[in-house]
Design an enzyme around this catalytic site. Structure first.
Site, PDB file in Angstrom:
ATOM      1  CD1 TRP A  61     -15.787 -16.614  14.222  1.00 44.25           C
ATOM      2  CD2 TRP A  61     -16.052 -18.689  14.799  1.00 44.25           C
ATOM      3  NE1 TRP A  61     -15.699 -16.853  15.775  1.00 44.25           N
ATOM      4  CE2 TRP A  61     -15.774 -18.004  16.177  1.00 44.25           C
ATOM      5  CE3 TRP A  61     -15.996 -19.996  14.900  1.00 44.25           C
ATOM      6  CZ2 TRP A  61     -15.838 -18.611  17.239  1.00 44.25           C
ATOM      7  CZ3 TRP A  61     -16.104 -20.545  16.093  1.00 44.25           C
ATOM      8  CH2 TRP A  61     -15.752 -19.882  17.342  1.00 44.25           C
ATOM      9  CD  GLN A  97      -5.242 -21.221  13.222  1.00 41.51           C
ATOM     10  OE1 GLN A  97      -5.981 -21.448  13.894  1.00 41.51           O
ATOM     11  NE2 GLN A  97      -3.923 -20.877  13.656  1.00 41.51           N
ATOM     12  CD  GLU A 149      39.068   8.028  42.946  1.00 41.18           C
ATOM     13  OE1 GLU A 149      38.367   8.702  43.812  1.00 41.18           O
ATOM     14  OE2 GLU A 149      38.940   7.753  41.977  1.00 41.18           O
ATOM     15  CG  HIS A 192      38.161  13.036  43.745  1.00 38.22           C
ATOM     16  ND1 HIS A 192      38.026  14.168  43.028  1.00 38.22           N
ATOM     17  CD2 HIS A 192      38.388  12.216  42.805  1.00 38.22           C
ATOM     18  CE1 HIS A 192      37.669  13.771  41.585  1.00 38.22           C
ATOM     19  NE2 HIS A 192      37.984  12.558  41.492  1.00 38.22           N
ATOM     20  CG  ASP A 218      36.508  13.187  38.512  1.00 39.09           C
ATOM     21  OD1 ASP A 218      35.470  12.481  38.653  1.00 39.09           O
ATOM     22  OD2 ASP A 218      37.517  12.869  38.721  1.00 39.09           O
TER      23      ASP A 218
HETATM   24 ZN    ZN Z   1      37.930  11.323  39.685  1.00 36.08          ZN
END
Ligand code: ZN
Ligand code: ADP
Ligand code: MG
Length: 639
Positions: free
Chosen positions: A148, A153, A447, A450, A522
């Site tokens: 046991w 263990q 940028e 966009h 993108d």
């Molecule tokens: Zn872009």
């Protein structure tokens, strides 16, 4: 019958794995002590018996006749003899005849016998049995004890061979005040709460429902995008009703070995029934509840068995068992129809992304323990965060507090909140990401492209901010926010979104006569949108009102076998339509950029100087160049 929510079995204490080295020593030591103890007990017992002298019956008869014996104890066929001088001796009687008869046969007179105090003891006495069985069983017991300890263990060392099939659910008991969550902690989600209040009512007061013969729902499915508060709401139901809450994730059922999941399901349901009324919550149920029989390569046997077991358990328990199964998923479309049929998860509660009012409430909930400066305007933050989930808003509040703490302020200011919006949306700024002069210029033009396209096209979202400071994975970004929350998107909006996404690409082509790797994401976004328009939303004139691909996406299980429902010829047509949409958009964008080159230059120039342009300044540039900025519709201020 009154239900007592406090009557709950104690949760199993978590098994603490003992540190391997010390644990082994400790246990070996303990085993040794027990062994020594048993061994010494055994030798004491047998030793005591051996120390008494054993005499024959005839000697005993003589001693009784000569009045040397004062007492006789009969235990079974054993005789304990007490002599007048205090000595103890033992003897054995014949098993077949009573002792007195035997003694008389040895010519002991009745008078002599009468002087002896004869006591007859039950021979089933513990000592008797123990002393007669110990020699056989002690070694066995010792061996078992050692085994046991050894097995404990081994388990401690992580094999867990004996607990494999047990459920791994975490239990929250109603007495657990710290973890208790109620509907008050969940903002918005009015309809969902309304639906769930019925479940709470049943768990609190089942008799009312059962008396009138109502069939109680067994399963409730919470559906909604990630972070909309499904897990939170499930906990809140348990908190409101004051019942035990077992929570497990769908993936936790499935192990490497077949059958483990099913056995865990059984274990979990048994456990929940024992402490009923209770709630079982299976989070991310799509991990086990996907449509069956689509498996590629048969690797999902285990999943199917687990799912079958869940169905069996759902059907198996009686309506008066007071166990409610809740489940959550953000992919209701892939669930097996068997789960959704009446009598199983037939209650479905949908959680939407919060609208402005709900966002404000969520922000207020998470603002509870944070000190705020006077300038903080939560309403404004709620307006600026369309599309944010509850989890995003939680994270926003947290980031703001971290920002304030990092700058050694003891109050969170509005500026912290605003900066956190962008951080949650786009990832942290990477100021150390230094661009060469040429790269900086190119990013600025990209940028600006966009932003310009978004401002000219009528159905694109207005620009909130432009920046060429790298953030997350993006080199720069243009932040657009819709004027108001919206659930539906129209074809015109999609087309303008595609055009806006192409703005950067077109600018690079026109201004520099060359294209960099910058616009790759993108292009991906734009192409995916165009493809969805054709195959999902029936937004292509040529293809007509056909849904050619399911919402669930093409490949199942991430392996490259799609379930396309159309022929090669139609596939070619789709591709042609997609590229037509893209090319039309590109033409539109190129025209805008060529016509408004001055505006583009002005935006780019300002960006190179300042690196970031906020909405107000950007609109000034637009007005100076004869473009009317989009009017922000007045959002009615409730509250
Ligand atoms: Zn872009
Ligand atoms: P899901 O399970 O739907 O992915 P969670 O319930 O785990 O989302 O939500 C994540 C965290 O977001 C919650 O712990 C909570 O802090 C916050 N949250 C989400 N929705 C709400 C809400 N309606 N009210 C308050 N907090 C929310
Ligand atoms: Mg969750």
């Amino acid at each position: 019958m009154k239900l007592n929510p406090k009557k709950v079995i104690a949760p199993k204490p978590p098994k603490k794995p003992s540190p391997p080295g010390r644990g082994l020593l400790n246990q070996a030591f303990l085993a040794l002590i027990i062994f020594l103890f048993l061994a010494s007990g055994y030798s004491l017992l047998t030793g005591a018996q051996k120390s008494a002298e054993e005499i024959s019956l005839s000697t005993l008869a003589q001693d009784i006749s000569s009045n040397k014996v004062t007492g006789l104890t009969v235990i079974g066929d054993k005789l304990d003899i007490t002599y007048a001088d205090g000595k103890q001796k033992i003897s054995k009687k014949e098993t077949s005849a009573p002792l007195t008869t035997t003694l008389k046969n040895y010519n002991v007179s009745s008078e002599a016998l009468a002087k002896v105090n004869i006591e007859i003891k039950n021979d089933q006495g513990f000592l008797y049995w123990f002393s007669s069985l110990a020699p056989i069983f002690l070694p066995v017991i010792v061996i078992f004890a050692i085994l046991w300890f050894l097995s404990r263990q081994v388990r401690g060392a992580g094999m867990q061979a004996f607990t494999f099939g047990q459920s791994k659910a975490r239990l929250t008991t109603p007495d657990d005040k710290n973890q208790r969550i109620t509907f008050k902690d969940v903002a918005g989600a009015k309809e969902a709460k309304e639906e769930l209040r019925e479940i709470v009512d049943f768990l609190k007061n089942p008799k009312k429902f059962l008396d009138i013969g109502a069939r109680i729902p067994k399963g409730v499915l919470l559906m909604g995008a990630p972070g909309t508060g499904k897990t939170l709401l499930a906990r809140a139901v348990a908190g409101e009703a004051g019942v035990s809450f077992f929570s497990i994730s769908g993936s936790e059922f499935v192990e490497m070995f077949v059958g483990v999941g099913a056995s865990r399901v059984r274990d979990l349901f048994d456990l929940a029934k024992k402490v009923a009324p209770s709630i079982i919550f299976v989070d991310e149920i799509d991990a086990v509840g996907r449509v069956r029989g689509t498996g590629v390569g048969g690797g999902n046997d285990e999943r199917e068995q687990t799912l079958n077991q869940i169905l069996v358990e759902l059907d198996g328990f009686e309506p008066n068992e007071k166990v409610i199964v809740m489940a959550a998923t953000n992919r209701p479309d892939v669930l097996d129809p068997a789960l959704l049929r009446p009598g199983r998860f037939d209650r479905r509660v949908t959680l939407d992304l919060p609208d402005r009012k709900d966002r404000e409430e969520i922000l207020l909930i998470h603002a509870r323990k944070k000190p705020f400066a006077e300038d903080v305007n939560i309403l404004l933050i709620a307006e600026r965060t369309p599309g944010f989930s509850g989890a995003d808003l939680y994270s926003l509040m947290n980031e703001a507090a971290i920002l304030a703490a990092r700058e050694n302020r003891n109050k969170v200011s509005q500026f912290d909140l605003i900066r956190s919006i962008e951080k949650v949306m786009l990832g942290p700024e990477r100021k150390s990401h230094i661009l060469s002069k040429k790269e900086k210029e190119l990013t600025a033009y990209h940028e600006a492209g966009h932003a310009l396209v978004a401002s000219v096209l009528p159905y694109a979202d207005p620009v909130h901010k432009i920046s060429i400071i790298a953030r997350g994975r993006a080199g720069g970004y243009t932040l657009k926010l819709p004027l108001e929350d919206r659930k539906l998107q129209s074809k015109k909006e999609f087309l303008d979104d595609i055009a806006t996404a192409l703005g950067g690409y077109a600018v690079e082509k026109i201004v520099y006569g060359d294209v960099t790797t910058g616009p790759s994401s993108d292009l991906q976004v734009a192409t995916a949108l165009a493809r969805d328009m054709v195959t999902k939303y029936g937004m292509s004139e040529k293809m007509g009102p056909l849904a050619l691909e399911g919402m669930a996406g093409k490949p199942i299980m991430g392996i490259g076998i799609g379930d396309k429902e159309y022929s090669e010829a139609v596939g070619t047509e789709i591709d042609a339509e997609v590229s037509k949409i893209m090319n039309d958009a590109m033409k539109k964008v190129e025209k805008i950029i060529k016509e408004r080159r001055n505006t583009l230059d002005a935006i780019a120039k300002r960006l190179i100087e300042a690196e970031t342009i906020e909405q107000k300044e950007f609109e000034e540039i637009l007005v100076a160049n004869g473009i009317a900025p989009k009017k922000k519709q007045d959002i009615e201020h409730q509250n």
